[in-house]
Design an enzyme around this catalytic site. Structure first.
Site, PDB file in Angstrom:
ATOM      1  N   PHE A 199       8.418  10.312  -1.252  1.00 30.78           N
ATOM      2  CA  PHE A 199       9.406  11.298  -0.844  1.00 30.78           C
ATOM      3  C   PHE A 199       9.658  11.313   0.650  1.00 30.78           C
ATOM      4  CE2 PHE A 199       7.051  13.229  -4.489  1.00 30.78           C
ATOM      5  CZ  PHE A 199       7.994  12.887  -5.442  1.00 30.78           C
ATOM      6  N   VAL A 252       5.298  10.282   6.928  1.00 36.22           N
ATOM      7  CA  VAL A 252       4.574  11.282   7.698  1.00 36.22           C
ATOM      8  C   VAL A 252       4.230  10.705   9.063  1.00 36.22           C
ATOM      9  CG1 VAL A 252       2.561  12.791   7.781  1.00 36.22           C
ATOM     10  CG2 VAL A 252       3.645  12.282   5.582  1.00 36.22           C
ATOM     11  N   LYS A 266       6.923  15.407   8.390  1.00 40.79           N
ATOM     12  CA  LYS A 266       7.281  14.592   7.235  1.00 40.79           C
ATOM     13  C   LYS A 266       8.796  14.485   7.161  1.00 40.79           C
ATOM     14  CE  LYS A 266       6.347  13.723   2.391  1.00 40.79           C
ATOM     15  NZ  LYS A 266       5.515  14.028   1.232  1.00 40.79           N
ATOM     16  N   ASP A 288       3.560  17.454  -7.270  1.00 40.41           N
ATOM     17  CA  ASP A 288       2.970  16.188  -6.806  1.00 40.41           C
ATOM     18  C   ASP A 288       1.505  16.407  -6.435  1.00 40.41           C
ATOM     19  OD1 ASP A 288       2.846  13.517  -6.232  1.00 40.41           O
ATOM     20  OD2 ASP A 288       3.695  13.707  -4.223  1.00 40.41           O
TER      21      ASP A 288
END
EC number: 2.7.11.1
Length: 648
Positions: free
Chosen positions: A360, A363, A375, A468
């Site tokens: 996704f 970082v 992030k 997640d």
């Protein structure tokens, strides 16, 4: 006594503070004069010398018991002569009417036009009065306890006990009273008078025009220079007290303590400042929509405005104004979006080290008032619907505060969507178990499981689904303190088709629940799907391995877990793993989601397990001499005493 006599002499002559002429022996402070209100007597006319005998002057009586003498030059109109005298008092000729006093007819006066030649009036006495439909600026203050949420109109801070004007609704703290503007007028009438001085007067006595709201008036006042605001609002300015009795709602005029501001000093009758009126009307005229001026031909007046018999309600919404000036202007507290305070400018954050990349986003370690984790989400060119959904989820995340939750610090929207969170110096649980292979004691593993369940229980209590949950998103901060990160954010964990959000399998395959892999429901994510992911984390803690290590094909894992052909091998759990923990792991990874426990039950089970673990307690009968900081702290006499006495 000489000072007092000089004061009485000045007052008897009828001069205002600004126009009074003081000689050296009669100089007094404004506070002494302020205690005496000017009262014009018939005998005053005989005490003053006729100004026409000495110079080309006109004596003018102004509103609020004030008076002045103006010089006249050839070619000047009455408007030109009185403009300065009116301006310093905050008056406008359009708001006033001028009259000539008729001494031959006592008590009568004749109205004059502002364009009259002033030279023809030399030696005459004039009087300036407010027009009948122009209200005075008398505040009507009253103490009030605001039971509903309210903010001070001056300092914009929370207001509980304060004052409120019963006429205009202005509210403020007691210590903010020195900054209260003196304006307390019917802004609709003022606006109508200045914009349409020649308009037809309706049944109510004033032109029926849309009124200017109190909010716009306050915005215009806030744009004034500080010097202008203080000029007309300072309580130390010289004012003239009217002889009329005060209203019931006004504050008491008795002398207050010098340590607290006298709120009544700003509630005296003062004329409206012309610049403040012009500024308010100008801002309203610029923001008014052209369509608001249109109407049917039957309802149009000669000025282009409708004239209903009932007053038109104030406009509640302000038309949007484009331009950089509107963007740079500070938004009022009531209109500002609460998430505005959590948005971070990209120029304020310095990115340094790239920590890692996931499904996704990427970082980075950054600097923003200290070390932070940034992030950057993998969302390219977000649509307005997607951007609004992201802001809605940020509004939920910013309210999370828990010891086992990674602290949310803000978000960025320029160029890319990004989340700024607390920086953890420790490594993730995944690195500890599978990379560094840290050897934890069993009670430490159980405590990590308890803290993780405690953090997840908090998120679910806030109706936040992690989506997640895995060991990579569990961080051990400053020892064995668990911090859960990367929770929520369904916007970036979903696939978007146009403006519609479509759910898709998200998260790492090993931690995905069977129903999430199958995607038979429109939204398969639930509290139970997070419980399944947590069960895989428990499996990692109690085995030190990842599940399905014997299967190397990712697609095969997806197929077998989704169809229910594969499940974690519980025979690999540590031999010293408590039976209660084994049962908990088995319950969390059940294939049917309705059979899985929720986190309140999981947390209570782990806490009960912790209390049942055997503990080795120190014996209370034996001394601990090694705890003494210095050996000389121990009493030597105690060591050489009789053997019958115990040694401490």
């Amino acid at each position: 006594m000489e000072h007092i006599q000089g004061a009485w002499k000045t007052i008897s002559n009828g001069f205002g503070f600004k126009d009074a002429v003081f000689d050296g022996s009669s100089c007094i402070s404004p506070t002494i004069v302020q205690q005496f209100g000017y009262q014009r007597r018939a005998s005053d006319d005989g005490k003053l010398t006729d100004p026409s005998k000495t110079s080309n002057t006109i004596r003018v009586f102004l509103p609020n018991k004030q008076r002045t003498v103006v010089n006249v030059r050839n070619g000047m109109s009455l408007h030109d002569c009185l403009m300065k005298a009116l301006k310093v008092r905050g008056l406008q000729p359009e708001c006033c009417a001028v009259f000539r006093l008729l001494h031959e007819h006592k008590g009568k006066k004749a109205r004059l036009d502002w364009n009259t030649d002033a030279a023809s009036l030399i030696g005459e006495e004039l009087q300036v009065d407010f027009l009948d439909h122009v209200p005075l600026t008398t505040h009507n203050f009253a103490r009030k306890t605001f039971l509903k949420l309210a903010f001070c109109d001056i300092c914009q801070k929370f207001l509980l006990n304060g004052f409120r004007c019963q006429t205009c609704g202005y509210k403020f703290h007691e210590h903010c009273s020195t900054k209260v503007p003196t304006m307390c007028v019917d802004w609709s009438n003022i606006r109508q008078l200045l914009l349409f001085p020649n308009s037809t007067i309706g049944d109510s006595g004033v032109p029926a025009l849309p009124s200017l709201t109190m909010r716009r008036m306050r915005e215009s006042v806030s744009r004034m220079p500080v010097s202008s605001q203080h000029r007309y609002s300072t309580p130390h300015a010289f004012t003239f007290n009217t002889s009329s009795p005060s209203s019931e709602g006004s504050l008491s005029q008795r002398q207050r303590s010098t340590s607290t501001p006298n709120v009544h000093m700003v509630s005296t009758t003062l004329p409206v400042d012309s610049r403040m009126i012009e500024d308010a009307i100008r801002s309203h005229s610029e923001s008014a929509s052209p369509s608001a001026l249109s109407s049917s031909p039957n309802n149009l007046s000669p000025t282009g405005w409708s004239q209903p018999k009932t007053p038109v309600p104030a406009q509640r919404e302000r038309a949007p104004v484009s331009g950089t000036q509107e963007k740079n202007k500070i938004r009022p507290r009531g209109q500002r979006d609460s998430s505005y305070y959590w948005e971070i400018e990209a120029s304020e954050v310095m990115l340094s080290t790239r920590i890692g990349s996931g499904s996704f986003g990427t970082v980075y370690k950054g600097k923003w008032h200290g070390d932070v984790a940034v992030k950057i989400l993998k969302v390219v060119d977000p649509t307005p619907e997607q951007f609004q959904a992201f802001r809605n989820e940020v509004a939920v995340l910013r309210k999370t505060r828990h010891v086992n939750i990674l602290l949310f610090m803000g978000y960025m929207t320029k160029d890319n969507l990004a989340i700024v969170t607390q920086w953890c110096e420790g490594s993730s649980l995944y690195k500890h178990l599978h990379v560094q292979e840290t050897k934890f004691q069993m009670f430490q593993l159980i405590d990590i499981a308890r803290q993780t369940a405690q953090g997840m229980d908090y998120l679910h209590a806030k109706n936040i689904i992690h989506r997640d949950m895995k060991s990579n998103n569990i961080f051990l901060h400053e020892g064995l303190t668990v911090k859960i990160g990367d929770f929520g954010l369904a916007t970036v964990k979903s696939r978007w088709s146009g403006s519609q959000q479509v759910e898709q399998p998200t998260g790492s395959v090993l931690w995905m629940a069977p129903e999430v892999i199958r995607m038979q429901d429109n939204n398969p994510f639930s509290f139970q799907s997070d419980v399944y992911s947590y069960g895989i984390v428990l499996y990692e803690l109690m085995t030190g391995e990842l599940p399905y290590s014997h299967i190397n094909n990712r697609d095969q894992i997806i197929f077998m877990v989704g169809r229910g052909y594969a499940s974690p091998d519980l025979s690999k759990l540590y031999k010293n793993c408590p039976k209660a923990m084994k049962r908990l792991v088995a319950d969390c990874v059940k294939k049917v989601k309705e059979e899985r426990p929720l986190f309140p039950q999981i947390l209570s089970s782990i806490e009960l397990l912790q209390h049942s673990l055997p503990k080795i307690n120190r014996s209370a009968s034996e001394p601990s001499l090694h705890r003494a900081a210095h050996t000389e702290d121990i009493n030597a006499c105690t060591l050489t005493t009789s053997p019958r006495l115990p040694v401490f």
